[in-house]
Design an enzyme around this catalytic site. Sequence first.
Site, PDB file in Angstrom:
ATOM      1  N   GLY A 165       0.842  -1.270  -0.159  1.00 38.43           N
ATOM      2  CA  GLY A 165       0.146  -0.088   0.063  1.00 38.43           C
ATOM      3  C   GLY A 165       0.837   1.218  -0.141  1.00 38.43           C
ATOM      4  O   GLY A 165       2.127   1.197   0.363  1.00 38.43           O
ATOM      5  N   ARG A 222      -1.841   8.670   4.311  1.00 38.88           N
ATOM      6  CA  ARG A 222      -2.066   9.642   5.282  1.00 38.88           C
ATOM      7  C   ARG A 222      -0.419  10.118   5.680  1.00 38.88           C
ATOM      8  O   ARG A 222      -0.621  11.193   6.407  1.00 38.88           O
ATOM      9  CB  ARG A 222      -2.754   8.982   6.204  1.00 38.88           C
ATOM     10  CG  ARG A 222      -4.042   9.322   5.942  1.00 38.88           C
ATOM     11  CD  ARG A 222      -4.977   8.402   6.911  1.00 38.88           C
ATOM     12  NE  ARG A 222      -5.100   6.762   6.677  1.00 38.88           N
ATOM     13  CZ  ARG A 222      -5.666   5.858   7.709  1.00 38.88           C
ATOM     14  NH1 ARG A 222      -5.965   6.611   8.932  1.00 38.88           N
ATOM     15  NH2 ARG A 222      -5.310   4.777   7.370  1.00 38.88           N
ATOM     16  N   ASN A 272      -0.511   4.683  10.617  1.00 45.86           N
ATOM     17  CA  ASN A 272      -0.959   5.261   9.413  1.00 45.86           C
ATOM     18  C   ASN A 272      -0.621   6.700   9.194  1.00 45.86           C
ATOM     19  O   ASN A 272      -0.764   7.101   7.819  1.00 45.86           O
ATOM     20  CB  ASN A 272      -2.475   5.220   9.456  1.00 45.86           C
ATOM     21  CG  ASN A 272      -2.928   3.810   9.314  1.00 45.86           C
ATOM     22  OD1 ASN A 272      -2.600   2.939   8.444  1.00 45.86           O
ATOM     23  ND2 ASN A 272      -3.746   3.265  10.483  1.00 45.86           N
ATOM     24  N   ALA A 323      54.020  28.851  22.625  1.00 47.17           N
ATOM     25  CA  ALA A 323      52.634  29.291  22.583  1.00 47.17           C
ATOM     26  C   ALA A 323      52.789  30.368  21.342  1.00 47.17           C
ATOM     27  O   ALA A 323      53.537  31.088  21.263  1.00 47.17           O
ATOM     28  CB  ALA A 323      52.141  29.950  24.129  1.00 47.17           C
TER      29      ALA A 323
END
Length: 483
Positions: free
Chosen positions: A15, A19, A234, A429
Amino acid sequence: MSVPRPAAVIVLAAGEGTRMKSRTPKVLHELCGRALVDHMLASARDLGPEQLIVVVGHALERVTGHLSVTSPDARAVVQREQRGTGHAVRTVLEEVGTISGTVLVTYGDVPLLRTQTMAELLERHATEGNAVTVLTAEVPDPTGYGRILRDESGAVLAIVEEKDATAEQRAIKEMNSGIYAFDGDLLADAVKRVSTDNAQGEEYLTDVLGILRGDGHRVGACVAADFVEVEGVNDRVQLAAARKLLNRRLLERHMRAGVTVVDPDSTWIDVGVRIEPDAVIHPGTQLHGDTVIEPGAEVGPATTLTDTFVGEGAVVRNAVCDNAQIGPQVSVGPYAYLRPGTVLGRGSKAGTFVEMKNAKVGERSKVPHLSYVGDATLGDDVNIGASTVFVNYDGVEKNHTTVGDGAFVGCDTMLVAPVTVSPGAYTAAGSVITDQVPPGAIGVARARQRNIEKWVLRRRAGTKSAAAAERALAEQEQQEKNQ
Ligand code: UD1
Ligand code: CA
């Protein structure tokens, strides 16, 4: 309970599912990491049927393509036009031939149906020696479903569809789940005799019950203990409701096996996830795919893991991890993003605002703050200072960086790949490292500091900065005088 193996399970899934209002065919919509149809196939598979058959029709290529990956053991039978549930079963039997033995018919959009419930149906069917046994349920609102007609003694007479039912029949609360156990030989004969003489002009599989009863065969019913299980999906409201129920069921299984789930309402889990005892899952966590969580690990809050391994005793907080391997006793986050190919060794750390990709991090190595580590191999006992970036992309290619054991990368270092920081090396750094730093050396790659005296007093006169500078300079002068 010993249940006879069914000869076949037929899953109707041809199917359209209008929906859902979706481009994706209904049975491919996902919940808990699996498509609707795959949930049904997984439960059906556990019954050990000789044949697993799926009736496909709508969006044929997508559905069969999907099934060939997820369920290569299932045989797809094509129903070109969806002319009813009876027509679907007839199409199967015309293609594969009569199936002798018990044939279980079910739908591809009933993800909550448990193997146990189907087994109970099969057992009832066998012990009562029925030609057909239908799974039914008492529901508060049976609107839209076929109703079960019984005589005064309670024997099942037939099923009437809502659209064909009288007002009196519509008042019946016992609905047809659409799931049945049939005697295969009797089914093959009866399904050919189903007419289309009804409100929808379809071949109703439900008519087979009336036909078999008319032939003098036994027709039975098995009432499901929990009607929620047989409710189909559904639309997307029902999809969300089913997801919530399945999620809860999965979490309860984990909790009973020794996993702490602090807030099941805000925790979402896929069927394929494995969690070992004494793991703790904090609120707002989503666990997807083949994620594995080892004993004693803590995950969350607000963490999403996909196909990720979390080792024993690791802590993963406020993180998004995709295809990552997090070793034992590792600390991740808060606020970390681990992308595919991240492998964190035992006791290592990917801390706050840290992103990693294709990065192997050795044991006890730490990347605590604000860093990007991409395409890299880090040895053991490495320390990566805050704000370090592995500059892996030159605009054309991704390049690799290696940082050796015991290396110390200073804060705000740019490691321009391909480059190597050797074992025991440091970087100063703020350095932009483009060349190898030899073992034990410190790589310094930054401009020397230069101070321009009284620049603020001249160029920012009248500002708060200038006033503060004037005060400080005056104070300094005073101190010098006093000495
Ligand atoms: C069907 C039953 C009804 C039952 C309900 C439970 C019939 C005639 N009615 O009604 O009694 O209460 O299920 O949900 O059987 N399908 C196909 N090919 C087709 C038609 C349907 O594969 O030609 C599949 C659909 O994809 C779906 C399932 O069969 O998965 C049920 O079809 P659907 O049209 O939803 O049946 P209902 O009218 O809901
Ligand atoms: Ca339906």
